[in-house]
Write a protein that holds these residues in place. Structure first.
Motif, PDB file in Angstrom:
ATOM      1  N   ILE A   1       0.895  -1.152  -0.076  1.00  0.00           N
ATOM      2  CA  ILE A   1      -0.095   0.132   0.135  1.00  0.00           C
ATOM      3  C   ILE A   1       0.994   1.334   0.068  1.00  0.00           C
ATOM      4  CG2 ILE A   1      -1.723  -1.138   1.034  1.00  0.00           C
ATOM      5  CD1 ILE A   1      -1.312   0.420   3.572  1.00  0.00           C
ATOM      6  N   LYS A   2       2.175   1.088   0.015  1.00  0.00           N
ATOM      7  CA  LYS A   2       3.026   2.327  -0.158  1.00  0.00           C
ATOM      8  C   LYS A   2       2.692   3.152  -1.438  1.00  0.00           C
ATOM      9  CE  LYS A   2       7.313   2.287   2.358  1.00  0.00           C
ATOM     10  NZ  LYS A   2       8.953   1.905   2.104  1.00  0.00           N
ATOM     11  N   GLY A   3       2.404   4.524  -1.018  1.00  0.00           N
ATOM     12  CA  GLY A   3       1.906   5.449  -2.203  1.00  0.00           C
ATOM     13  C   GLY A   3       0.630   5.292  -2.454  1.00  0.00           C
ATOM     14  N   LYS A   4      -0.251   4.565  -1.785  1.00  0.00           N
ATOM     15  CA  LYS A   4      -1.793   4.194  -1.926  1.00  0.00           C
ATOM     16  C   LYS A   4      -2.487   4.483  -0.723  1.00  0.00           C
ATOM     17  CE  LYS A   4      -0.414   0.572  -5.184  1.00  0.00           C
ATOM     18  NZ  LYS A   4      -0.602  -0.919  -5.533  1.00  0.00           N
ATOM     19  N   LEU A   5      -1.957   4.680   0.451  1.00  0.00           N
ATOM     20  CA  LEU A   5      -2.835   4.982   1.573  1.00  0.00           C
ATOM     21  C   LEU A   5      -3.789   6.132   1.130  1.00  0.00           C
ATOM     22  CD1 LEU A   5      -3.126   3.900   4.572  1.00  0.00           C
ATOM     23  CD2 LEU A   5      -1.575   5.839   5.123  1.00  0.00           C
ATOM     24  N   GLY A   6      -5.275   6.108   1.669  1.00  0.00           N
ATOM     25  CA  GLY A   6      -6.129   7.175   1.426  1.00  0.00           C
ATOM     26  C   GLY A   6      -5.860   8.548   2.211  1.00  0.00           C
ATOM     27  N   GLY A   7      -5.602   8.084   3.478  1.00  0.00           N
ATOM     28  CA  GLY A   7      -5.521   9.263   4.586  1.00  0.00           C
ATOM     29  C   GLY A   7      -4.943   8.574   6.004  1.00  0.00           C
ATOM     30  N   ALA A   8      -4.934   9.594   6.840  1.00  0.00           N
ATOM     31  CA  ALA A   8      -4.796   9.290   8.473  1.00  0.00           C
ATOM     32  C   ALA A   8      -5.079  10.486   9.252  1.00  0.00           C
ATOM     33  CB  ALA A   8      -3.294   8.947   8.391  1.00  0.00           C
ATOM     34  N   ILE A   9      -5.340  10.030  10.404  1.00  0.00           N
ATOM     35  CA  ILE A   9      -5.865  10.988  11.532  1.00  0.00           C
ATOM     36  C   ILE A   9      -4.967  10.590  12.767  1.00  0.00           C
ATOM     37  CG2 ILE A   9      -7.900   9.775  12.297  1.00  0.00           C
ATOM     38  CD1 ILE A   9      -8.872  12.766  12.540  1.00  0.00           C
ATOM     39  N   PHE A  10      -4.598  11.907  13.379  1.00  0.00           N
ATOM     40  CA  PHE A  10      -3.776  11.845  14.845  1.00  0.00           C
ATOM     41  C   PHE A  10      -4.888  12.577  15.608  1.00  0.00           C
ATOM     42  CE2 PHE A  10      -0.449  10.924  11.911  1.00  0.00           C
ATOM     43  CZ  PHE A  10       0.727  10.637  12.792  1.00  0.00           C
ATOM     44  N   ASN A  11      -5.041  12.246  16.695  1.00  0.00           N
ATOM     45  CA  ASN A  11      -5.379  13.155  17.943  1.00  0.00           C
ATOM     46  C   ASN A  11      -4.347  13.173  18.999  1.00  0.00           C
ATOM     47  OD1 ASN A  11      -8.270  14.162  17.810  1.00  0.00           O
ATOM     48  ND2 ASN A  11      -8.579  12.006  17.164  1.00  0.00           N
ATOM     49  N   LEU A  12      -3.701  14.303  19.042  1.00  0.00           N
ATOM     50  CA  LEU A  12      -2.479  14.164  19.972  1.00  0.00           C
ATOM     51  C   LEU A  12      -2.879  14.706  21.384  1.00  0.00           C
ATOM     52  CD1 LEU A  12       0.039  16.078  17.317  1.00  0.00           C
ATOM     53  CD2 LEU A  12      -0.431  13.724  17.699  1.00  0.00           C
ATOM     54  N   GLY A  13      -2.120  14.269  22.253  1.00  0.00           N
ATOM     55  CA  GLY A  13      -2.456  14.677  23.717  1.00  0.00           C
ATOM     56  C   GLY A  13      -2.773  13.417  24.474  1.00  0.00           C
ATOM     57  N   TYR A  14      -3.720  13.308  25.282  1.00  0.00           N
ATOM     58  CA  TYR A  14      -3.943  12.000  25.966  1.00  0.00           C
ATOM     59  C   TYR A  14      -5.274  11.379  25.723  1.00  0.00           C
ATOM     60  CZ  TYR A  14      -6.331  15.601  29.014  1.00  0.00           C
ATOM     61  OH  TYR A  14      -7.026  16.573  29.517  1.00  0.00           O
ATOM     62  N   LEU A  15      -5.501  10.357  26.249  1.00  0.00           N
ATOM     63  CA  LEU A  15      -6.715   9.593  26.067  1.00  0.00           C
ATOM     64  C   LEU A  15      -7.722  10.280  27.079  1.00  0.00           C
ATOM     65  CD1 LEU A  15      -8.365   7.349  25.237  1.00  0.00           C
ATOM     66  CD2 LEU A  15      -7.572   5.909  26.965  1.00  0.00           C
ATOM     67  N   PRO A  16      -8.837  10.892  26.669  1.00  0.00           N
ATOM     68  CA  PRO A  16      -9.826  11.571  27.593  1.00  0.00           C
ATOM     69  C   PRO A  16     -10.548  10.395  28.794  1.00  0.00           C
ATOM     70  CG  PRO A  16     -10.574  11.850  25.324  1.00  0.00           C
ATOM     71  CD  PRO A  16      -9.128  10.811  25.386  1.00  0.00           C
ATOM     72  N   HIS A  17     -10.419  11.066  29.797  1.00  0.00           N
ATOM     73  CA  HIS A  17     -10.918  10.329  31.112  1.00  0.00           C
ATOM     74  C   HIS A  17     -10.031   9.250  31.339  1.00  0.00           C
ATOM     75  CE1 HIS A  17     -14.531  12.450  29.963  1.00  0.00           C
ATOM     76  NE2 HIS A  17     -14.502  11.877  28.916  1.00  0.00           N
ATOM     77  N   SER A  18      -8.781   9.457  31.248  1.00  0.00           N
ATOM     78  CA  SER A  18      -7.752   8.512  31.749  1.00  0.00           C
ATOM     79  C   SER A  18      -6.344   9.041  32.442  1.00  0.00           C
ATOM     80  CB  SER A  18      -7.268   7.624  30.498  1.00  0.00           C
ATOM     81  OG  SER A  18      -6.616   8.141  29.390  1.00  0.00           O
ATOM     82  N   ASP A  19      -5.319   8.388  32.249  1.00  0.00           N
ATOM     83  CA  ASP A  19      -4.159   8.659  32.984  1.00  0.00           C
ATOM     84  C   ASP A  19      -3.774   9.844  31.886  1.00  0.00           C
ATOM     85  OD1 ASP A  19      -1.607   9.411  33.950  1.00  0.00           O
ATOM     86  OD2 ASP A  19      -1.112   7.209  34.270  1.00  0.00           O
ATOM     87  N   LYS A  20      -3.615  11.023  32.545  1.00  0.00           N
ATOM     88  CA  LYS A  20      -3.064  12.272  31.827  1.00  0.00           C
ATOM     89  C   LYS A  20      -1.756  12.422  31.914  1.00  0.00           C
ATOM     90  CE  LYS A  20      -7.318  15.404  32.685  1.00  0.00           C
ATOM     91  NZ  LYS A  20      -7.875  16.409  33.394  1.00  0.00           N
ATOM     92  N   THR A  21      -0.954  11.536  32.360  1.00  0.00           N
ATOM     93  CA  THR A  21       0.636  11.670  32.096  1.00  0.00           C
ATOM     94  C   THR A  21       1.042  10.882  30.879  1.00  0.00           C
ATOM     95  OG1 THR A  21       0.792   9.518  33.833  1.00  0.00           O
ATOM     96  CG2 THR A  21       0.799  11.852  34.768  1.00  0.00           C
ATOM     97  N   ILE A  22       0.014   9.881  30.416  1.00  0.00           N
ATOM     98  CA  ILE A  22       0.358   9.173  29.305  1.00  0.00           C
ATOM     99  C   ILE A  22      -0.136   9.931  28.036  1.00  0.00           C
ATOM    100  CG2 ILE A  22       0.132   7.027  27.911  1.00  0.00           C
ATOM    101  CD1 ILE A  22      -0.758   5.626  30.558  1.00  0.00           C
ATOM    102  N   ILE A  23       1.069  10.391  27.368  1.00  0.00           N
ATOM    103  CA  ILE A  23       0.773  11.634  26.243  1.00  0.00           C
ATOM    104  C   ILE A  23       1.349  11.146  25.027  1.00  0.00           C
ATOM    105  CG2 ILE A  23       0.131  13.556  27.962  1.00  0.00           C
ATOM    106  CD1 ILE A  23       2.963  14.493  27.357  1.00  0.00           C
ATOM    107  N   THR A  24       0.977  11.794  23.882  1.00  0.00           N
ATOM    108  CA  THR A  24       1.634  11.479  22.519  1.00  0.00           C
ATOM    109  C   THR A  24       2.835  12.526  22.872  1.00  0.00           C
ATOM    110  OG1 THR A  24       0.361  13.364  21.732  1.00  0.00           O
ATOM    111  CG2 THR A  24      -0.309  11.071  21.112  1.00  0.00           C
TER     112      THR A  24
END
Length: 193
Positions: free
Chosen positions: A90-113
């Motif tokens: 799939i190199k050169g064929k991937l349609g798209g991607a998304i990131f949500n940077l930060g931490y997982l809501p309602h969880s340990d706020k010390t585990i971050i991207t």
């Protein structure tokens, strides 16, 4: 109308990704983006969803099951390691991607991207993404460590070669408390190594 951050992130993906394509959710979190992508690519498409927290994988799996979506591969690993999981075909064929940077809501706020792993993941995706494909980053930065990641990622994307990529920044400048914003990278041409 001016679109809200999450609505605009989904609109960017919707405008670019076609049914049947392979896509990536680099930070599956609670599974909302994974579910959105799964429906967007349809039964013939494929989603690779990454997270470093088992809680995120479990929550995403549950949401997908509730919505009867079966075209997702859930991966308990850092998005910085996605090259180990994405097929070479799939190199050169991937349609798209998304990131949500930060931490997982309602969880340990010390585990971050973190900036270094996020940049590594973006760099991998730039090789996999199709011409006119898009990488969307929703940048949450109002937490400890968030400003550093924001600064590193902005520096990286600002220096991408404009012959190969268009980079958009979208956000609200009159909101308080470090509102999230979007960085979108669209591939114009295949880059040369």
């Amino acid at each position: 109308m001016v679109m809200k951050i999450l609505d605009f992130s989904h609109q960017l993906l919707k405008d670019c990704i076609k049914e049947g394509e392979t896509v990536v959710d680099a930070t599956c979190g609670n599974g909302n983006d994974t579910l959105f992508l799964s429906k967007l690519v349809g039964k013939t498409g494929q989603v690779y969803a990454f997270d470093i927290q088992e809680q995120a994988i479990t929550q995403t799996k549950q949401l997908l099951e509730e919505n009867k979506q079966v075209n997702v591969t859930l991966i308990l690993d850092s998005h910085a390691n996605m090259e180990k999981y994405l097929p070479e075909t799939i190199k050169g064929k991937l349609g798209g991607a998304i990131f949500n940077l930060g931490y997982l809501p309602h969880s340990d706020k010390t585990i971050i991207t973190k900036g270094n792993t996020t940049i590594r993941a973006i760099d991998i995706l730039l090789d996999y993404i199709k011409k006119d494909g898009i990488i969307v980053l929703v940048v949450y930065h109002g937490h400890i460590g968030g400003k550093r990641e924001k600064d590193l990622v902005l520096d990286y994307v600002t220096n991408l070669n404009q012959s190969y990529y268009q980079v958009l920044e979208y956000g609200f400048i009159n909101q308080k408390n470090n509102p999230p914003f979007i960085i979108a990278i669209q591939k114009r041409n295949q880059r040369r190594k």
